[in-house]
Design a protein around this motif. Structure first.
Motif, PDB file in Angstrom:
ATOM      1  N   ASP A  23       0.825  -1.207   0.000  1.00 48.76           N
ATOM      2  CA  ASP A  23       0.000   0.000   0.000  1.00 48.76           C
ATOM      3  C   ASP A  23       0.863   1.262   0.000  1.00 48.76           C
ATOM      4  OD1 ASP A  23      -2.332  -1.521   0.002  1.00 48.76           O
ATOM      5  OD2 ASP A  23      -2.632  -1.346   2.175  1.00 48.76           O
ATOM      6  N   ARG A  24       1.917   1.254   0.801  1.00 52.34           N
ATOM      7  CA  ARG A  24       2.793   2.443   0.864  1.00 52.34           C
ATOM      8  C   ARG A  24       3.512   2.674  -0.457  1.00 52.34           C
ATOM      9  NH1 ARG A  24       5.949   3.187   6.441  1.00 52.34           N
ATOM     10  NH2 ARG A  24       6.962   4.737   5.130  1.00 52.34           N
ATOM     11  N   LEU A  25       3.982   1.596  -1.075  1.00 55.85           N
ATOM     12  CA  LEU A  25       4.661   1.735  -2.366  1.00 55.85           C
ATOM     13  C   LEU A  25       3.684   2.242  -3.423  1.00 55.85           C
ATOM     14  CD1 LEU A  25       7.083   1.442  -4.246  1.00 55.85           C
ATOM     15  CD2 LEU A  25       6.534  -1.013  -4.437  1.00 55.85           C
ATOM     16  N   GLN A  26       2.476   1.704  -3.433  1.00 57.80           N
ATOM     17  CA  GLN A  26       1.477   2.150  -4.402  1.00 57.80           C
ATOM     18  C   GLN A  26       1.168   3.640  -4.222  1.00 57.80           C
ATOM     19  OE1 GLN A  26      -2.648   0.810  -4.052  1.00 57.80           O
ATOM     20  NE2 GLN A  26      -2.672   0.444  -6.269  1.00 57.80           N
ATOM     21  N   LYS A  27       1.047   4.089  -2.982  1.00 56.75           N
ATOM     22  CA  LYS A  27       0.775   5.508  -2.725  1.00 56.75           C
ATOM     23  C   LYS A  27       1.920   6.380  -3.228  1.00 56.75           C
ATOM     24  CE  LYS A  27      -2.411   4.905   1.056  1.00 56.75           C
ATOM     25  NZ  LYS A  27      -2.493   4.430   2.405  1.00 56.75           N
ATOM     26  N   ARG A  28       3.152   5.913  -3.051  1.00 56.36           N
ATOM     27  CA  ARG A  28       4.312   6.695  -3.518  1.00 56.36           C
ATOM     28  C   ARG A  28       4.359   6.767  -5.039  1.00 56.36           C
ATOM     29  NH1 ARG A  28       9.118   6.492  -0.170  1.00 56.36           N
ATOM     30  NH2 ARG A  28      10.177   7.477  -1.932  1.00 56.36           N
ATOM     31  N   ASP A 171      11.535   0.043  12.152  1.00 52.64           N
ATOM     32  CA  ASP A 171      12.399   1.193  11.866  1.00 52.64           C
ATOM     33  C   ASP A 171      11.837   1.917  10.643  1.00 52.64           C
ATOM     34  OD1 ASP A 171      14.394   2.944  10.959  1.00 52.64           O
ATOM     35  OD2 ASP A 171      16.023   1.640  11.633  1.00 52.64           O
ATOM     36  N   GLU A 172      11.052   2.975  10.882  1.00 52.36           N
ATOM     37  CA  GLU A 172      10.369   3.688   9.798  1.00 52.36           C
ATOM     38  C   GLU A 172      11.347   4.329   8.823  1.00 52.36           C
ATOM     39  OE1 GLU A 172       7.078   3.989   8.764  1.00 52.36           O
ATOM     40  OE2 GLU A 172       6.855   2.304  10.123  1.00 52.36           O
ATOM     41  N   SER A 173      12.468   4.810   9.327  1.00 56.75           N
ATOM     42  CA  SER A 173      13.463   5.445   8.457  1.00 56.75           C
ATOM     43  C   SER A 173      14.040   4.434   7.475  1.00 56.75           C
ATOM     44  CB  SER A 173      14.583   6.058   9.309  1.00 56.75           C
ATOM     45  OG  SER A 173      15.603   6.567   8.490  1.00 56.75           O
ATOM     46  N   LEU A 174      14.384   3.249   7.978  1.00 65.35           N
ATOM     47  CA  LEU A 174      14.903   2.180   7.121  1.00 65.35           C
ATOM     48  C   LEU A 174      13.833   1.722   6.131  1.00 65.35           C
ATOM     49  CD1 LEU A 174      17.142   0.192   6.356  1.00 65.35           C
ATOM     50  CD2 LEU A 174      16.317  -1.313   8.192  1.00 65.35           C
ATOM     51  N   LEU A 175      12.604   1.600   6.588  1.00 65.71           N
ATOM     52  CA  LEU A 175      11.514   1.190   5.717  1.00 65.71           C
ATOM     53  C   LEU A 175      11.325   2.207   4.594  1.00 65.71           C
ATOM     54  CD1 LEU A 175       9.255  -0.761   5.008  1.00 65.71           C
ATOM     55  CD2 LEU A 175       7.796   0.444   6.645  1.00 65.71           C
ATOM     56  N   ASP A 176      11.349   3.491   4.928  1.00 63.11           N
ATOM     57  CA  ASP A 176      11.227   4.533   3.896  1.00 63.11           C
ATOM     58  C   ASP A 176      12.364   4.451   2.877  1.00 63.11           C
ATOM     59  OD1 ASP A 176       8.835   5.682   4.695  1.00 63.11           O
ATOM     60  OD2 ASP A 176       9.795   7.144   6.017  1.00 63.11           O
ATOM     61  N   GLN A 177      13.579   4.185   3.350  1.00 63.85           N
ATOM     62  CA  GLN A 177      14.722   4.032   2.437  1.00 63.85           C
ATOM     63  C   GLN A 177      14.494   2.864   1.481  1.00 63.85           C
ATOM     64  OE1 GLN A 177      18.133   3.508   4.953  1.00 63.85           O
ATOM     65  NE2 GLN A 177      18.463   5.702   5.235  1.00 63.85           N
ATOM     66  N   ASN A 178      14.015   1.750   2.020  1.00 60.92           N
ATOM     67  CA  ASN A 178      13.775   0.570   1.189  1.00 60.92           C
ATOM     68  C   ASN A 178      12.673   0.818   0.163  1.00 60.92           C
ATOM     69  OD1 ASN A 178      15.708  -1.330   2.214  1.00 60.92           O
ATOM     70  ND2 ASN A 178      14.470  -1.517   4.050  1.00 60.92           N
ATOM     71  N   ILE A 179      11.623   1.494   0.567  1.00 57.77           N
ATOM     72  CA  ILE A 179      10.548   1.824  -0.369  1.00 57.77           C
ATOM     73  C   ILE A 179      11.077   2.788  -1.429  1.00 57.77           C
ATOM     74  CG2 ILE A 179       8.310   2.974  -0.602  1.00 57.77           C
ATOM     75  CD1 ILE A 179       7.567   1.689   2.133  1.00 57.77           C
ATOM     76  N   SER A 180      11.911   3.723  -1.022  1.00 54.58           N
ATOM     77  CA  SER A 180      12.518   4.658  -1.979  1.00 54.58           C
ATOM     78  C   SER A 180      13.379   3.928  -3.005  1.00 54.58           C
ATOM     79  CB  SER A 180      13.358   5.704  -1.246  1.00 54.58           C
ATOM     80  OG  SER A 180      12.516   6.565  -0.506  1.00 54.58           O
ATOM     81  N   LEU A 182      12.759   0.971  -4.242  1.00 54.17           N
ATOM     82  CA  LEU A 182      11.814   0.432  -5.226  1.00 54.17           C
ATOM     83  C   LEU A 182      11.287   1.543  -6.135  1.00 54.17           C
ATOM     84  CD1 LEU A 182       9.807  -2.061  -2.961  1.00 54.17           C
ATOM     85  CD2 LEU A 182      11.725  -2.562  -4.476  1.00 54.17           C
ATOM     86  N   VAL A 183      10.972   2.686  -5.560  1.00 55.46           N
ATOM     87  CA  VAL A 183      10.487   3.824  -6.340  1.00 55.46           C
ATOM     88  C   VAL A 183      11.555   4.238  -7.356  1.00 55.46           C
ATOM     89  CG1 VAL A 183       9.831   6.265  -6.233  1.00 55.46           C
ATOM     90  CG2 VAL A 183       8.880   4.649  -4.568  1.00 55.46           C
ATOM     91  N   SER A 184      12.808   4.267  -6.931  1.00 56.92           N
ATOM     92  CA  SER A 184      13.912   4.651  -7.826  1.00 56.92           C
ATOM     93  C   SER A 184      14.052   3.693  -9.000  1.00 56.92           C
ATOM     94  CB  SER A 184      15.242   4.698  -7.056  1.00 56.92           C
ATOM     95  OG  SER A 184      15.216   5.728  -6.116  1.00 56.92           O
ATOM     96  N   LEU A 185      13.836   2.409  -8.760  1.00 55.20           N
ATOM     97  CA  LEU A 185      13.909   1.444  -9.850  1.00 55.20           C
ATOM     98  C   LEU A 185      12.900   1.789 -10.956  1.00 55.20           C
ATOM     99  CD1 LEU A 185      14.229  -1.920  -7.883  1.00 55.20           C
ATOM    100  CD2 LEU A 185      15.974  -0.868  -9.325  1.00 55.20           C
ATOM    101  N   VAL A 186      11.719   2.233 -10.539  1.00 53.58           N
ATOM    102  CA  VAL A 186      10.681   2.602 -11.489  1.00 53.58           C
ATOM    103  C   VAL A 186      11.031   3.916 -12.177  1.00 53.58           C
ATOM    104  CG1 VAL A 186       8.251   3.261 -11.735  1.00 53.58           C
ATOM    105  CG2 VAL A 186       8.869   1.334 -10.256  1.00 53.58           C
ATOM    106  N   GLN A 187      11.418   4.896 -11.383  1.00 60.84           N
ATOM    107  CA  GLN A 187      11.689   6.223 -11.942  1.00 60.84           C
ATOM    108  C   GLN A 187      12.911   6.233 -12.861  1.00 60.84           C
ATOM    109  OE1 GLN A 187      11.742   8.516  -8.306  1.00 60.84           O
ATOM    110  NE2 GLN A 187       9.564   8.977  -8.473  1.00 60.84           N
ATOM    111  N   ASN A 188      13.915   5.437 -12.529  1.00 60.51           N
ATOM    112  CA  ASN A 188      15.135   5.416 -13.349  1.00 60.51           C
ATOM    113  C   ASN A 188      14.969   4.689 -14.667  1.00 60.51           C
ATOM    114  OD1 ASN A 188      16.496   6.899 -11.421  1.00 60.51           O
ATOM    115  ND2 ASN A 188      17.337   5.102 -10.399  1.00 60.51           N
ATOM    116  N   SER A 189      13.861   3.994 -14.830  1.00 60.30           N
ATOM    117  CA  SER A 189      13.662   3.249 -16.075  1.00 60.30           C
ATOM    118  C   SER A 189      12.792   4.001 -17.078  1.00 60.30           C
ATOM    119  CB  SER A 189      13.043   1.893 -15.777  1.00 60.30           C
ATOM    120  OG  SER A 189      11.703   2.053 -15.348  1.00 60.30           O
ATOM    121  N   LYS A 190      12.354   5.183 -16.700  1.00 55.98           N
ATOM    122  CA  LYS A 190      11.461   5.954 -17.591  1.00 55.98           C
ATOM    123  C   LYS A 190      12.232   6.565 -18.739  1.00 55.98           C
ATOM    124  CE  LYS A 190       7.869   6.983 -14.278  1.00 55.98           C
ATOM    125  NZ  LYS A 190       7.142   7.966 -13.543  1.00 55.98           N
TER     126      LYS A 190
END
Length: 190
Positions: A23-28, A171-180, A182-190
């Motif tokens: 859900d968090r990844l989808q929202k991002r 660890d919310e900070s670590l979780l945010d980094q990990n989600i980021s 995944l987001v970067s993988l998507v954004q860097n492929s555009k």
């Protein structure tokens, strides 16, 4: 025609937070870009129809679902004996066309991984969600013999190389980094 560019195949133990992170990844990423697919969806839908149960209640993390879990697992295993990819195929068929990122939130068996590796070899990333036993217990996990030691919970514990492992032990900070990541993988492929 499918236009999926990224398939994140999530796996993890009960109460590790697979749905939460999905859900968090989808929202991002955005609802127009990212779709959450649940392999358990077609299973629960058909099981509910066959047994006169409430499908929506089976989708929730509820007592209702837990009371039916063991029989539902057995029923699903019987179907998989005939076709190990049945629920993967049904899930993919139900996906909305044109959404470039899929999160498959609940891979549980090697056959799930094989299906997606064969169908989406260049788009697939295997993501393992972990959480400590103490954290899982705080989220309501209680070990249930015949469920938590079955293939549906242990089938992907060994023998796979995960592309990404996300620790969801609080660890919310670590979780945010990990989600980021995944987001970067998507954004860097555009």
């Amino acid at each position: 025609m499918e236009t999926v560019k990224h398939v994140f195949l999530f796996s993890g133990k009960r109460k590790s937070g697979k749905d939460y992170i999905s859900d968090r990844l989808q929202k991002r990423l955005g609802l127009d870009v990212c779709l959450i697919l649940r392999l358990s969806g077609p299973l629960k839908e058909q099981y509910a129809k066959d047994h006169g149960l409430d499908y929506q209640e089976l989708l929730n993390a509820s007592f209702y679902k837990e009371t039916h879990r063991a029989k539902m697992i057995k029923w699903g295993e019987d179907i998989r004996e005939a076709n190990p990819y049945f629920f993967c195929q049904k899930t993919v068929e139900s996906a909305a066309p044109g959404v470039p990122v899929w999160i498959v939130s609940d891979a549980r068996r090697l056959s799930d991984v094989i299906f997606f590796k064969e169908k989406y070899p260049n788009q697939l990333k295997l993501v393992r969600i972990t959480a400590s036993d103490d954290i899982r217990k705080k989220r309501g996990f209680i070990f249930t013999e015949g469920i938590d030691d079955a293939e549906s919970e242990c089938g992907l514990d060994k023998g796979l190389e995960w592309d990404i492992t996300i620790d969801n032990s609080g660890d919310e900070s670590l979780l945010d980094q990990n989600i980021s990541t995944l987001v970067s993988l998507v954004q860097n492929s555009k």
